[in-house]
Design a protein around this motif. Structure first.
Motif, PDB file in Angstrom:
ATOM      1  N   PHE A  37      19.755 -24.671 -20.556  1.00 43.19           N
ATOM      2  CA  PHE A  37      20.118 -25.759 -19.653  1.00 43.19           C
ATOM      3  C   PHE A  37      19.204 -25.832 -18.434  1.00 43.19           C
ATOM      4  N   ILE A  38      18.690 -24.684 -17.985  1.00 44.55           N
ATOM      5  CA  ILE A  38      17.757 -24.754 -16.847  1.00 44.55           C
ATOM      6  C   ILE A  38      16.410 -25.299 -17.302  1.00 44.55           C
ATOM      7  N   LEU A  39      15.993 -24.963 -18.521  1.00 47.40           N
ATOM      8  CA  LEU A  39      14.776 -25.587 -19.058  1.00 47.40           C
ATOM      9  C   LEU A  39      14.980 -27.090 -19.224  1.00 47.40           C
ATOM     10  N   LEU A  40      16.142 -27.509 -19.754  1.00 41.88           N
ATOM     11  CA  LEU A  40      16.418 -28.943 -19.862  1.00 41.88           C
ATOM     12  C   LEU A  40      16.389 -29.598 -18.490  1.00 41.88           C
ATOM     13  N   SER A  41      16.881 -28.896 -17.475  1.00 43.79           N
ATOM     14  CA  SER A  41      16.820 -29.415 -16.108  1.00 43.79           C
ATOM     15  C   SER A  41      15.381 -29.622 -15.660  1.00 43.79           C
ATOM     16  N   ALA A  42      14.535 -28.639 -15.952  1.00 41.00           N
ATOM     17  CA  ALA A  42      13.122 -28.742 -15.561  1.00 41.00           C
ATOM     18  C   ALA A  42      12.405 -29.834 -16.347  1.00 41.00           C
ATOM     19  N   LEU A  43      12.641 -29.896 -17.647  1.00 43.24           N
ATOM     20  CA  LEU A  43      12.047 -30.957 -18.465  1.00 43.24           C
ATOM     21  C   LEU A  43      12.533 -32.326 -18.010  1.00 43.24           C
ATOM     22  N   GLY A  44      13.813 -32.392 -17.666  1.00 42.15           N
ATOM     23  CA  GLY A  44      14.424 -33.656 -17.294  1.00 42.15           C
ATOM     24  C   GLY A  44      14.112 -34.126 -15.898  1.00 42.15           C
ATOM     25  N   LEU A  45      13.375 -33.322 -15.131  1.00 42.44           N
ATOM     26  CA  LEU A  45      12.888 -33.735 -13.808  1.00 42.44           C
ATOM     27  C   LEU A  45      11.373 -33.911 -13.797  1.00 42.44           C
ATOM     28  N   SER A  46      10.741 -33.812 -14.956  1.00 44.61           N
ATOM     29  CA  SER A  46       9.281 -33.850 -15.006  1.00 44.61           C
ATOM     30  C   SER A  46       8.716 -35.146 -14.441  1.00 44.61           C
ATOM     31  N   HIS A  47       9.416 -36.266 -14.640  1.00 46.89           N
ATOM     32  CA  HIS A  47       8.909 -37.534 -14.117  1.00 46.89           C
ATOM     33  C   HIS A  47       8.789 -37.500 -12.597  1.00 46.89           C
ATOM     34  N   SER A  48       9.668 -36.751 -11.939  1.00 54.52           N
ATOM     35  CA  SER A  48       9.656 -36.665 -10.487  1.00 54.52           C
ATOM     36  C   SER A  48       8.782 -35.525  -9.970  1.00 54.52           C
ATOM     37  N   ILE A  49       8.756 -34.415 -10.695  1.00 51.18           N
ATOM     38  CA  ILE A  49       8.000 -33.239 -10.255  1.00 51.18           C
ATOM     39  C   ILE A  49       6.534 -33.326 -10.667  1.00 51.18           C
ATOM     40  N   ASN A  50       6.287 -33.756 -11.911  1.00 51.73           N
ATOM     41  CA  ASN A  50       4.914 -33.789 -12.448  1.00 51.73           C
ATOM     42  C   ASN A  50       4.331 -35.184 -12.573  1.00 51.73           C
ATOM     43  N   GLY A  51       5.166 -36.220 -12.408  1.00 53.76           N
ATOM     44  CA  GLY A  51       4.665 -37.576 -12.567  1.00 53.76           C
ATOM     45  C   GLY A  51       4.472 -37.975 -14.010  1.00 53.76           C
ATOM     46  N   GLU A  52       5.069 -37.241 -14.946  1.00 57.66           N
ATOM     47  CA  GLU A  52       4.991 -37.565 -16.365  1.00 57.66           C
ATOM     48  C   GLU A  52       6.385 -37.462 -16.966  1.00 57.66           C
ATOM     49  N   ARG A  53       6.838 -38.536 -17.573  1.00 53.64           N
ATOM     50  CA  ARG A  53       8.194 -38.558 -18.126  1.00 53.64           C
ATOM     51  C   ARG A  53       8.235 -37.875 -19.489  1.00 53.64           C
ATOM     52  N   LEU A  54       9.224 -37.027 -19.654  1.00 51.23           N
ATOM     53  CA  LEU A  54       9.492 -36.410 -20.947  1.00 51.23           C
ATOM     54  C   LEU A  54      10.872 -36.855 -21.419  1.00 51.23           C
ATOM     55  N   LEU A  55      11.098 -36.776 -22.713  1.00 47.26           N
ATOM     56  CA  LEU A  55      12.392 -37.127 -23.310  1.00 47.26           C
ATOM     57  C   LEU A  55      12.946 -35.870 -23.964  1.00 47.26           C
ATOM     58  N   PRO A  56      13.645 -35.030 -23.191  1.00 48.76           N
ATOM     59  CA  PRO A  56      14.057 -33.717 -23.697  1.00 48.76           C
ATOM     60  C   PRO A  56      15.323 -33.796 -24.551  1.00 48.76           C
ATOM     61  N   VAL A  57      15.317 -33.024 -25.627  1.00 47.18           N
ATOM     62  CA  VAL A  57      16.482 -32.881 -26.496  1.00 47.18           C
ATOM     63  C   VAL A  57      16.695 -31.381 -26.711  1.00 47.18           C
ATOM     64  N   GLY A  58      17.863 -30.887 -26.336  1.00 42.17           N
ATOM     65  CA  GLY A  58      18.188 -29.478 -26.533  1.00 42.17           C
ATOM     66  C   GLY A  58      19.361 -29.331 -27.475  1.00 42.17           C
ATOM     67  N   THR A  59      19.331 -28.301 -28.314  1.00 43.32           N
ATOM     68  CA  THR A  59      20.433 -28.068 -29.248  1.00 43.32           C
ATOM     69  C   THR A  59      21.024 -26.683 -29.043  1.00 43.32           C
ATOM     70  N   LEU A  60      22.322 -26.568 -29.303  1.00 43.22           N
ATOM     71  CA  LEU A  60      23.032 -25.292 -29.289  1.00 43.22           C
ATOM     72  C   LEU A  60      24.344 -25.475 -30.031  1.00 43.22           C
ATOM     73  N   TYR A  61      25.027 -24.383 -30.315  1.00 44.15           N
ATOM     74  CA  TYR A  61      26.362 -24.482 -30.908  1.00 44.15           C
ATOM     75  C   TYR A  61      27.333 -24.964 -29.829  1.00 44.15           C
ATOM     76  N   ASP A  62      28.250 -25.827 -30.227  1.00 41.71           N
ATOM     77  CA  ASP A  62      29.157 -26.438 -29.262  1.00 41.71           C
ATOM     78  C   ASP A  62      29.953 -25.431 -28.429  1.00 41.71           C
ATOM     79  N   PRO A  63      30.499 -24.349 -28.994  1.00 40.35           N
ATOM     80  CA  PRO A  63      31.286 -23.435 -28.164  1.00 40.35           C
ATOM     81  C   PRO A  63      30.487 -22.787 -27.051  1.00 40.35           C
ATOM     82  N   PHE A  64      29.171 -22.737 -27.217  1.00 37.02           N
ATOM     83  CA  PHE A  64      28.362 -22.021 -26.232  1.00 37.02           C
ATOM     84  C   PHE A  64      27.891 -22.912 -25.093  1.00 37.02           C
TER      85      PHE A  64
END
Length: 797
Positions: free
Chosen positions: A495-522
């Motif tokens: 989730f912290i990596l998704l946070s970093a990827l999901g702020l790339s447009h603001s931090i790096n000036g390049e938009r990314l479209l992040p998709v993360g997967t995990l088991y639902d209970p976790f």
């Protein structure tokens, strides 16, 4: 290179100024501004003060515009004061520190108006955010984007007690695996936590730990006064005493002052000639200044260390400081929530040469001319770029996403098929998708996508199985062009990596479209980090699969119950639970566009955030379900996105409505068929998003309360023709509260079915029957809530 004396003089003046402003800000919040509840609101005077030197050095000299900082939460007053001096914060915000619309207690990207790079507050998360932001910067540049911008350092200001948070060490391990660069963690080693003084020798553990993970470690322990004293005759004995002094005793002596230092040093070192002369030739105040001159409070020492750091290698600075340095409560173990009393503040104000009535004046109390200080501020490197929050263009998303729908398939298989089809393309949309998973890439159906797009690493790493000619269905080749970031099995990191990827447009000036997967209970395992990512307004799609007791054979440890309630309650996250793959295709196309929207401030009139966007949570399943053969019309697509549609529209004399969500669809459909002969005009409501239905309903009610009498939500329009005497049975492979609220929309009696207790192993039929979400249980609930003749197909429960 020696630091110019005029620079040191100006920096020393600015350090005093930000310490004063931070202290006055807190005093104003607690003693001068009225608080409705009559309680002191705190403000972390001591925690802020310990970082005054370090933050002054960073923001006024060391940092460059491309650098990004996560400020220790309790140092927010110092941060806001620095921003005020740089012209990026207003007096009004400082006057309302910790108040409504004022400067926030902890730095916030979304609530503060000054230059916050990363929100902090839940300790440890901002620290890890800098590490993953550095990895994302490497990802962006490796793909050939924004190479016109200089690389930035990702810097965290870390409290020593903050390092008790386990997510930091999970991040450290991942950083080592990914070849971390351009990261600084500056540890405020004041040796005090909220309630106590930290254990002896902790810095040695830190030093070895960071070195083991490939970091440089710079220990900033002695200030220039101490370094000079160590060169005097007897200085080696004084240094040895300082090195061996227990943390609690050192803190206590800092609080007690010069006379206490003299007595303790004389008693413990004794009459040893040279060292005794070293002590005796200093007055009490001079001795206190010497002993308090730790490296983290010495501008020259801090600047030398930071300017001398390796340009790329991750570096940990262990900065010895005194908690509350410069304040009356310095060193006291109870100072965490301590506040200066009004008399103490009066003394402090006089010492700072600040006249009453001029407390907020920018240059008040400075010994240097205003023009000199302003000229220095105008040349601060960090402030050279007036707008450090970057933007990036929106990436066009296809109106529809192609997928091959089999007669029977699961939504998890549908997800893998959708990404596989996207992966065939070479457009900007496909190029900007980046996926990640905590060691469940294959078991969440990301394998086909990874085979097409590859795994990311800064250096090429061949697939050994492939090179050894061993057959495998997966092609695990790493390269700088890969589009999947494989993580170890740590959901906080995800989730912290998704946070970093999901702020790339603001931090790096390049938009990314992040998709993360995990088991639902976790999701629950990484929930703090998920909440943190949403609080920062990071943009991503999280796909949680498998889910529910539908994962029958795995047992209770892998069967989720409460996660849909998280989806309902989590701000900044739109959650969906489709039953059919054509629904999923519509939702994913919408989601890729939704995570890019930025229409301004979120309106309380419409919590759906359709104009402002947010992140998306998809709860999927491994259960194969017979797919409906139908045309996905624009109207149906819109209803799927809005949260629900009638799979079977109720008639005018409807007695029962069954509302379901997700993989339980076959049981709901079967139940409606079983009761159709004995209950009139039965309706079947397919709920694709309980979250968006509920948010829309709440928003419509709020709008009506404010005078918009014609406001209607999607669920209200769907229920417009449902008679009030009609009963509603809701069913979900989740906690029954997920859909239980539907009865409140029009006042219909409701029986909510779901899972309230931990799951177990068994067949699907056995578990559905045991937890009361099978077709027979739905029929039994319908008979109880909508009395009439016995339903002929109902079996005894």
């Amino acid at each position: 290179m020696p630091i110019a004396d005029d620079k040191l003089t100006t920096l020393a003046a600015l350090e005093r100024k930000v310490l004063w402003l931070a202290s006055w800000m807190i005093h104003n919040a607690n003693h001068l501004r009225e608080n409705d509840d009559g309680l002191k609101v705190g403000g972390h005077q001591a925690s802020s003060a310990s970082l005054a030197t370090i933050m002054t050095a960073l923001y006024f000299d060391v940092l460059r515009p491309q650098d990004r900082v996560a400020v220790k939460p309790h140092a927010s007053p110092i941060f806001h004061a620095i921003q005020y001096m740089l012209g990026k914060q207003t007096q009004d915000k400082l006057e309302h520190f910790r108040g409504y619309k004022g400067a926030q207690s902890y730095p916030s990207r979304t609530k503060d108006t000054d230059d916050v790079d990363f929100s902090t507050g839940s300790v440890g998360l901002g620290v890890a955010q800098t590490l993953f932001s550095s990895l994302v910067q490497d990802y962006v540049r490796a793909h050939g984007w924004r190479t016109d911008r200089a690389e930035g350092r990702m810097i965290a200001l870390v409290g020593d007690a903050e390092l008790d948070e386990g997510n930091i060490f999970e991040a450290l391990l991942e950083g080592w695996k990914q070849g971390l660069r351009n990261t600084w963690w500056v540890i405020d080693y004041n040796r005090q936590s909220l309630d106590a003084v930290v254990r002896e020798g902790l810095w040695e553990r830190y030093e070895q730990l960071f070195k083991n993970f490939g970091w440089d470690v710079v220990i900033i322990k002695y200030g220039t006064l101490q370094q000079a004293a160590f060169k005097e005759p007897g200085g080696d004995k004084l240094k040895a005493w300082i090195d061996n002094c227990p943390n609690q005793l050192y803190s206590a002596l800092v609080f007690a002052g010069g006379a206490a230092w003299r007595k303790r040093l004389t008693d413990e070192i004794g009459d040893q000639g040279d060292v005794s002369k070293l002590i005796e030739k200093r007055s009490d105040s001079e001795l206190a200044a010497l002993m308090n001159n730790l490296g983290g409070h010495d501008m020259t020492t801090v600047l030398d260390a930071m300017h001398g750091a390796h340009p790329e290698k991750p570096t940990c600075f262990i900065c010895y400081t005194v908690k509350g340095f410069g304040l009356p409560m310095a060193g006291h173990k109870d100072n965490h929530a301590g506040l200066m009393t009004p008399p103490q503040m009066e003394v402090f104000q006089r010492a700072m040469n600040v006249r009453p009535g001029h407390e907020w004046d920018k240059f008040e109390g400075l010994a240097l001319p205003e023009q000199t200080v302003q000229a220095f501020l105008d040349c601060v490197p960090f402030a050279a770029d007036k707008d450090r929050r970057l933007t990036a263009p929106v990436i066009e998303v296809p109106e529809t996403l192609p997928v091959k729908i089999q007669p029977v398939m699961s939504t998890q298989n549908g997800f893998g098929g959708l990404l596989n089809e996207i992966g065939r393309g070479d457009d900007e949309f496909a190029k900007h998708i980046v996926t990640t998973s905590p060691d469940v890439t294959v078991s969440t159906n990301l394998g086909p996508w990874v085979n097409r797009r590859g795994l990311f690493a800064r250096e090429i790493m061949a697939d050994t199985f492939k090179s050894e000619h061993i057959p495998s269905t997966f092609n695990w080749e790493f390269s700088p062009k890969g589009q999947h970031i494989e993580l170890g099995i740590a959901e906080m990191n995800l989730f912290i990596l998704l946070s970093a990827l999901g702020l790339s447009h603001s931090i790096n000036g390049e938009r990314l479209l992040p998709v993360g997967t995990l088991y639902d209970p976790f999701i629950a395992r990484g929930l703090d980090a998920l909440n943190y990512a949403c609080y920062q307004d990071a943009r991503f799609i999280v796909v949680a699969t498998p889910s529910g007791i539908t994962l029958a054979g795995e047992g209770g440890a892998h069967q989720s119950i409460a996660e849909p309630l998280i989806g309902l309650a989590q701000d900044g996250l739109a959650s969906f639970e489709p039953a059919f793959v054509d629904e999923l295709a519509v939702i994913m196309a919408w989601a890729f566009a939704y995570i890019q929207k930025s229409g301004g401030e979120i309106s309380e009139r419409n919590w759906l955030r359709d104009e402002t966007g947010g992140s998306v949570y998809l709860r999927l399943s491994t259960r194969p379900v017979e797919q409906i053969q139908r045309e996905m019309t624009p109207d149906l697509s819109q209803q799927v996105v809005d949260g629900a549609y009638w799979l079977r529209k109720p008639g005018p004399n409807c007695q029962v409505v069954v509302a379901y969500t997700g993989a339980i669809a076959p049981e709901a459909i079967e139940a409606v068929g079983l009761m159709a002969e004995d209950r009139r005009d039965v309706g079947l409501l397919a709920v694709t998003s309980a979250d968006r239905l509920n948010a829309g309903w709440s928003a419509a009610q709020r709008a009506r309360e404010r005078g918009l009498v014609h406001a209607r939500s999607h669920i209200e329009r769907l229920f417009a023709d449902v008679p009030q005497h009609c009963g509603i049975v809701t069913v979900a492979d989740a906690h029954p509260a997920t859909l239980a609220w539907l009865g409140a929309v029009n006042g219909n009696r409701t029986r909510a079915l779901g899972v309230e207790h931990f799951g177990q192993t068994g067949s699907l039929a056995e578990l559905y029957r045991h937890y009361g979400i099978d077709a027979n249980s739905i029929v039994a609930a319908a008979q109880a809530i909508a009395p009439g003749r016995p339903i002929r197909h109902l079996k005894a429960l």
